[in-house]
Scaffold this active site. Structure first.
Site, PDB file in Angstrom:
ATOM      1  N   GLY A  14     -19.541 -16.364 -17.602  1.00  0.00           N
ATOM      2  CA  GLY A  14     -20.668 -15.628 -17.203  1.00  0.00           C
ATOM      3  C   GLY A  14     -20.547 -13.974 -17.167  1.00  0.00           C
ATOM      4  O   GLY A  14     -19.776 -13.548 -17.649  1.00  0.00           O
ATOM      5  N   THR A  27     -21.137 -10.064 -16.617  1.00  0.00           N
ATOM      6  CA  THR A  27     -21.607  -9.057 -17.382  1.00  0.00           C
ATOM      7  C   THR A  27     -21.878  -9.541 -18.751  1.00  0.00           C
ATOM      8  O   THR A  27     -22.899  -9.641 -19.426  1.00  0.00           O
ATOM      9  CB  THR A  27     -21.477  -7.583 -17.046  1.00  0.00           C
ATOM     10  OG1 THR A  27     -21.552  -7.549 -15.584  1.00  0.00           O
ATOM     11  CG2 THR A  27     -22.227  -6.928 -17.772  1.00  0.00           C
ATOM     12  N   SER A  62     -18.211 -21.423 -13.799  1.00  0.00           N
ATOM     13  CA  SER A  62     -18.020 -22.356 -12.682  1.00  0.00           C
ATOM     14  C   SER A  62     -18.397 -21.493 -11.586  1.00  0.00           C
ATOM     15  O   SER A  62     -18.036 -19.984 -11.296  1.00  0.00           O
ATOM     16  CB  SER A  62     -16.702 -22.585 -12.212  1.00  0.00           C
ATOM     17  OG  SER A  62     -16.520 -22.987 -10.927  1.00  0.00           O
ATOM     18  N   GLU A  79     -21.019  -0.977 -12.407  1.00  0.00           N
ATOM     19  CA  GLU A  79     -22.172  -0.679 -12.095  1.00  0.00           C
ATOM     20  C   GLU A  79     -22.605   0.775 -12.585  1.00  0.00           C
ATOM     21  O   GLU A  79     -23.723   1.115 -12.383  1.00  0.00           O
ATOM     22  CB  GLU A  79     -21.958  -0.627 -10.633  1.00  0.00           C
ATOM     23  CG  GLU A  79     -21.758  -1.901  -9.820  1.00  0.00           C
ATOM     24  CD  GLU A  79     -22.114  -2.157  -8.514  1.00  0.00           C
ATOM     25  OE1 GLU A  79     -22.446  -3.172  -8.110  1.00  0.00           O
ATOM     26  OE2 GLU A  79     -21.751  -1.299  -7.640  1.00  0.00           O
ATOM     27  N   ALA A  80     -21.669   1.392 -13.369  1.00  0.00           N
ATOM     28  CA  ALA A  80     -22.181   2.771 -13.775  1.00  0.00           C
ATOM     29  C   ALA A  80     -22.136   2.275 -15.473  1.00  0.00           C
ATOM     30  O   ALA A  80     -21.493   1.753 -16.141  1.00  0.00           O
ATOM     31  CB  ALA A  80     -21.314   3.718 -13.591  1.00  0.00           C
ATOM     32  N   LYS A  95     -29.013   7.760 -13.963  1.00  0.00           N
ATOM     33  CA  LYS A  95     -27.624   8.371 -14.408  1.00  0.00           C
ATOM     34  C   LYS A  95     -27.684   9.491 -15.367  1.00  0.00           C
ATOM     35  O   LYS A  95     -28.090   9.251 -16.413  1.00  0.00           O
ATOM     36  CB  LYS A  95     -26.757   7.571 -14.338  1.00  0.00           C
ATOM     37  CG  LYS A  95     -25.321   8.094 -14.502  1.00  0.00           C
ATOM     38  CD  LYS A  95     -24.093   7.190 -14.919  1.00  0.00           C
ATOM     39  CE  LYS A  95     -22.630   7.895 -15.331  1.00  0.00           C
ATOM     40  NZ  LYS A  95     -21.813   6.698 -15.861  1.00  0.00           N
ATOM     41  N   GLU A 112     -15.021   6.442 -17.677  1.00  0.00           N
ATOM     42  CA  GLU A 112     -16.564   7.102 -18.535  1.00  0.00           C
ATOM     43  C   GLU A 112     -17.175   6.044 -18.546  1.00  0.00           C
ATOM     44  O   GLU A 112     -18.199   6.021 -19.500  1.00  0.00           O
ATOM     45  CB  GLU A 112     -15.829   7.693 -19.693  1.00  0.00           C
ATOM     46  CG  GLU A 112     -15.262   9.100 -19.597  1.00  0.00           C
ATOM     47  CD  GLU A 112     -16.180  10.307 -19.381  1.00  0.00           C
ATOM     48  OE1 GLU A 112     -17.355  10.038 -19.492  1.00  0.00           O
ATOM     49  OE2 GLU A 112     -15.779  11.288 -19.148  1.00  0.00           O
ATOM     50  N   THR A 162     -17.674   3.139 -19.865  1.00  0.00           N
ATOM     51  CA  THR A 162     -17.821   2.300 -21.303  1.00  0.00           C
ATOM     52  C   THR A 162     -17.473   0.961 -21.262  1.00  0.00           C
ATOM     53  O   THR A 162     -17.600   0.415 -22.430  1.00  0.00           O
ATOM     54  CB  THR A 162     -16.662   3.103 -22.016  1.00  0.00           C
ATOM     55  OG1 THR A 162     -15.258   2.999 -21.751  1.00  0.00           O
ATOM     56  CG2 THR A 162     -17.035   4.514 -22.238  1.00  0.00           C
ATOM     57  N   ILE A 212     -19.395  -1.879 -20.435  1.00  0.00           N
ATOM     58  CA  ILE A 212     -20.495  -2.416 -20.855  1.00  0.00           C
ATOM     59  C   ILE A 212     -20.810  -1.734 -22.181  1.00  0.00           C
ATOM     60  O   ILE A 212     -21.323  -2.511 -23.011  1.00  0.00           O
ATOM     61  CB  ILE A 212     -21.719  -2.014 -19.595  1.00  0.00           C
ATOM     62  CG1 ILE A 212     -21.477  -2.984 -18.276  1.00  0.00           C
ATOM     63  CG2 ILE A 212     -22.842  -2.694 -20.393  1.00  0.00           C
ATOM     64  CD1 ILE A 212     -22.371  -2.593 -17.285  1.00  0.00           C
TER      65      ILE A 212
END
Length: 493
Positions: A16, A18, A42, A52-53, A81, A339, A341, A343
């Site tokens: 699971g 993100t 699990s 988180e950014a 942001k 930076e 990157t 996500i």
């Protein structure tokens, strides 16, 4: 693809977090009834949960999935942001801002930096960032949605709540979630493709396509398929991080803070309800205990969590798509979060795979092209991150002396030398960063030796009018923007 005689593709997402839930939401929302999607994770296994950014490409991803931005922000305690403030990177007690927007105005022959360089030489120009709307808005702590995407933005968000938000979307579209651990990965004897996952509850989960979101372990892409890993730690020496959440003691600003320390750097990410903090460091130069002490000495507000250490090794899998397995997130590789990157690379992998989705079976040419594009993306981002470490005036610690002296990739060396000698920056293909290169190179103290001769066709008065016109137009826009906190309160209510 809508032919009812065709059997639905069975997509199995392993893990699971993100990456897993971004994939789940995208597959269920964009492919609809053409696929059956199952995600296995699990509850006993935690996630890293510190991504988180973000950067502005997430806005596109949300529009693609028809995600309501206000609902997303309310669910994840998100803030806006506009960029990153880099402190102590060029040298101790010096700072610059990497904004998401475009700086100044280019002409057909030369970028704005050429005009700015002449203006600086003649005493007409101010700081490079003064000609960027996003930078000026961030420094004034202001934000608003402007017409025609006039203000480029991203988000700070609670990564754990983001995964839950996406899970709710995916489950409404029919996704099946199984709470279990993966005990074994079964391969087909003839092809070597993954046939099924054997779960610790005895269930056998068969599929046509498997998405590996199992984190650094890479249970499918590495432990089962032995894809291999390319280590980049000789260019990106930080291999550890310590993270802690704290109470908010002030209104959230619309930018991330990146504060260089003796053997790494500290992040500070403001959410609506708390602040995310962390220290990325190199264990060759700083012990875990000293890292924790350094972070604790440089946070504001009462801690909400206990410090936790995260280990990583910068690099990438040799293939992101191998046989019938696609690796996303940490399973595909890792570039440190300097930076924001991580996500972006997850969503790029998802969207690229959906564009090449193997409806009638996996085509090897698709796999090769996918991996070529994925390599292109991550190598250019890698070079951009290395730039921050290597081009610096800092010599105050062994870590920074090492970064200044280390060899860098030829691709980065060419960019640096081209900019230093000619002030030119060229965007190659579909690479992520564009204006960002000159913002960071100038911010890190790399000043070109010359500028394009077309600039000298302007009179001094014309150049002064150009520079003043840009900065004054930006100032007028910023003056009209509401405070960031006020805008969030209205927008998310």
């Amino acid at each position: 693809m809508n032919d009812s005689s065709k059997q639905k593709k069975r997509v199995v997402i392993a893990g699971g977090g993100t990456a897993g839930w971004m994939a789940a939401a995208a597959f269920t929302r964009l492919l609809g009834k053409e696929v059956d999607v199952t995600l296995v994770e699990s509850s006993d296994i935690g996630t890293v949960g510190v991504g988180e950014a973000t950067i502005p490409t997430l806005v596109f991803f949300h529009k693609l999935l028809k995600i309501n931005e206000q609902e997303f922000m309310a669910a994840t305690n998100a803030t806006f942001k506009l960029g990153i403030n880099f402190e102590n990177w060029k040298d101790v007690d010096q700072a610059y801002f990497h904004a998401f927007g475009v700086t100044g105005k280019d002409c057909w022959a030369a970028g704005f930096q050429h005009f700015w360089l002449r203006g600086l030489k003649e005493g007409l120009a101010t700081d490079f960032g003064d000609y960027c709307l996003e930078r000026q808005s961030a420094q004034a702590n202001k934000f608003a949605h402007l017409p025609k995407n006039g203000l480029n933005y991203a988000f700070h968000m609670d990564a754990t709540k983001y995964a839950l938000f996406l899970r709710n979307l995916a489950e409404k579209e029919g996704l099946i979630r199984i709470d279990a651990k993966i005990a074994e990965v079964t391969l087909a004897e003839d092809s070597g493709f993954i046939e099924s996952l054997v779960l610790d509850n005895g269930q056998i989960l068969e599929g046509d396509i498997f998405i590996d979101c199992t984190g650094f372990k890479g249970l499918l892409i590495e432990k089962a398929l032995h894809t291999g890993y390319e280590d980049w730690s000789h260019w990106l020496p930080c291999d550890s991080a310590v993270a802690v959440q704290t109470e908010s003691v002030s209104t959230p600003v619309p930018y991330t803070r990146s504060i260089a320390r003796e053997a790494g750097w500290q992040w500070r990410i403001p959410l609506q309800n708390r602040v995310g903090n962390g220290l990325v460091f190199c264990s060759n130069y700083l012990s875990d205990d000293d890292a924790i002490s350094t972070l604790q000495a440089n946070i504001e507000g009462q801690p909400l969590t206990q410090p936790r250490i995260i280990r990583f090794r910068a690099g990438r899998r040799r293939k992101q798509w191998n046989k019938n397995c696609l690796a996303l997130g940490l399973a595909s590789g890792f570039l440190e979060p300097l930076e924001s990157t991580s996500i972006h690379l997850i969503q790029q992998g998802i969207v690229r795979f959906l564009r090449m989705f193997p409806v009638d079976g996996i085509v090897e040419e698709d796999v090769t092209e996918f991996n070529r594009q994925a390599d292109f993306d991550i190598e250019h981002i890698r070079d951009f991150i290395i730039l921050h470490y290597h081009v610096t005036n800092r010599t105050d610690s062994p870590f920074w002396r090492h970064c200044r002296q280390m060899e860098i990739p030829d691709s980065l060396s060419h960019r640096v030398e081209l900019f230093k000698k000619t002030a030119r920056v060229f965007r190659e293909g579909s690479e992520l960063f564009d204006d960002s290169w000159q913002q960071v190179m100038i911010g890190q103290g790399l000043m070109p030796d010359s500028y394009h001769p077309i600039v000298d066709t302007m009179s001094r008065q014309e150049l002064e009018a150009l520079l003043n016109g840009i900065s004054q137009s930006i100032s007028r826009t910023v003056d009209k923007l509401p405070p960031h906190q006020d805008y969030i309160a209205r927008y998310c209510s």
